[in-house]
Design a protein around this motif. Structure first.
Motif, PDB file in Angstrom:
ATOM      1  N   SER A 160       0.857  -1.182   0.000  1.00  0.00           N
ATOM      2  CA  SER A 160       0.000   0.000   0.000  1.00  0.00           C
ATOM      3  C   SER A 160       0.892   1.230   0.000  1.00  0.00           C
ATOM      4  N   GLY A 161       0.848   2.009  -1.080  1.00  0.00           N
ATOM      5  CA  GLY A 161       1.684   3.201  -1.177  1.00  0.00           C
ATOM      6  C   GLY A 161       1.278   4.277  -0.184  1.00  0.00           C
ATOM      7  N   GLU A 162       2.252   5.099   0.205  1.00  0.00           N
ATOM      8  CA  GLU A 162       2.015   6.091   1.250  1.00  0.00           C
ATOM      9  C   GLU A 162       1.080   7.214   0.821  1.00  0.00           C
ATOM     10  N   GLU A 163       0.790   7.307  -0.485  1.00  0.00           N
ATOM     11  CA  GLU A 163      -0.126   8.341  -0.960  1.00  0.00           C
ATOM     12  C   GLU A 163      -1.528   7.806  -1.248  1.00  0.00           C
ATOM     13  N   CYS A 164      -1.804   6.549  -0.879  1.00  0.00           N
ATOM     14  CA  CYS A 164      -3.169   6.046  -0.978  1.00  0.00           C
ATOM     15  C   CYS A 164      -4.044   6.863  -0.028  1.00  0.00           C
ATOM     16  N   GLY A 210      -4.952   0.267   3.935  1.00  0.00           N
ATOM     17  CA  GLY A 210      -4.078  -0.699   4.569  1.00  0.00           C
ATOM     18  C   GLY A 210      -4.274  -2.077   3.988  1.00  0.00           C
ATOM     19  N   ASP A 211      -3.520  -3.036   4.502  1.00  0.00           N
ATOM     20  CA  ASP A 211      -3.593  -4.396   3.976  1.00  0.00           C
ATOM     21  C   ASP A 211      -3.299  -5.397   5.081  1.00  0.00           C
ATOM     22  N   ARG A 212      -3.582  -6.639   4.804  1.00  0.00           N
ATOM     23  CA  ARG A 212      -3.311  -7.737   5.734  1.00  0.00           C
ATOM     24  C   ARG A 212      -2.865  -8.953   4.935  1.00  0.00           C
ATOM     25  N   VAL A 213      -1.808  -9.589   5.400  1.00  0.00           N
ATOM     26  CA  VAL A 213      -1.303 -10.819   4.790  1.00  0.00           C
ATOM     27  C   VAL A 213      -1.498 -11.957   5.776  1.00  0.00           C
ATOM     28  N   GLY A 214      -2.191 -12.993   5.337  1.00  0.00           N
ATOM     29  CA  GLY A 214      -2.402 -14.170   6.167  1.00  0.00           C
ATOM     30  C   GLY A 214      -1.877 -15.414   5.489  1.00  0.00           C
TER      31      GLY A 214
END
Length: 244
Positions: free
Chosen positions: A101-105, A110-114
């Motif tokens: 997720s780029g800082e200018e979104c 945000g995101d989640r990796v499972g």
């Protein structure tokens, strides 16, 4: 552009062979999300969103088919992309996961990796949307919670709709002034099937009720597939293109 989920699942086909299926689902408060964000093949699934760059999805799937690990494939594409700070890109490959997720979104993002999945979102009402999508998918991924490898017995497409519904119920995309919405899902498998189920590639391009409509479309597609197989399975076996 709202929120999406990518997943990888191992399963055993009817012949006793080990197979892998990949799925991706997405919804947003704009029309036609299915043409822009979700990509999948027999080597992985990718979602590109926020300020969308469709090439990141297309080339990501191509790189995975060439044998690159998902983190190497998607990171390489982002490194060559001048719009990287505004991108959100995530996906799963044959043996890994990746989320960026780029800082200018635009917030909330945000995101989640499972294990075997990734979820990402932007312009959301809050981080609980992403958490709800992830947790709902996790709960659906195995028939036996104590055995993560147990087949859930429910088609992945149906479970992806359920995951999107969980995020949507918590607010989803925060742009409530935009009433035209869309949703899509895509499932691909390493299995060599005589006919791909109709319900594995679905889109609702413009509606005010994207999740309800996607679920109804899924249910009708299942009904149509079952009717076709019941009445014409022998013909499809003789002519692989008969169902197209």
């Amino acid at each position: 552009m709202t929120f999406s989920i990518c997943v990888r699942e191992s399963y055993t086909d009817d012949a006793g062979e080990e197979q892998t299926r990949f799925g991706v689902a997405v919804t947003t408060r704009l029309a036609g999300v299915g043409t822009l964000c979700p990509f999948a093949g027999e080597h992985g699934a990718v979602a590109t969103q926020s300020l969308v760059n469709v090439d990141l999805g297309r080339k990501g799937i191509e790189y995975l088919a060439d044998g690159l690990a998902v983190e190497d494939a998607l990171e390489a594409l982002l490194n060559a992309d001048d719009g990287r700070p505004q991108r959100q890109l995530h996906g799963v490959g044959s043996d890994g996961e990746f989320a960026f997720s780029g800082e200018e979104c635009r917030p909330w993002y945000g995101d989640r990796v499972g294990d075997n999945y990734t979820v990402a979102g932007n312009l959301l009402t809050g981080g609980d949307v992403v958490e709800a999508v992830a947790e709902t998918y996790e709960a659906s991924a195995a028939a036996d919670p104590d055995d993560p490898e147990s087949d859930p017995g429910v088609p992945l497409a149906e479970r992806l709709v359920g995951a999107l519904a969980a995020g949507h119920e918590l607010g989803g995309d925060k742009r409530e002034d935009l009433h035209v919405q869309s949703a899509a899902l895509l499932v691909r498998s390493t299995e060599d099937r005589e006919m791909t189920p109709y319900y594995d590639d679905l889109r609702v391009d413009a509606t005010e009720t994207p999740i309800e409509d996607l679920r109804e479309t899924y249910e009708l597609a299942v009904e149509g597939y079952e009717m076709a197989m019941d009445r014409y399975e022998d013909e499809y076996a003789d002519d692989e293109g008969a169902g197209e």
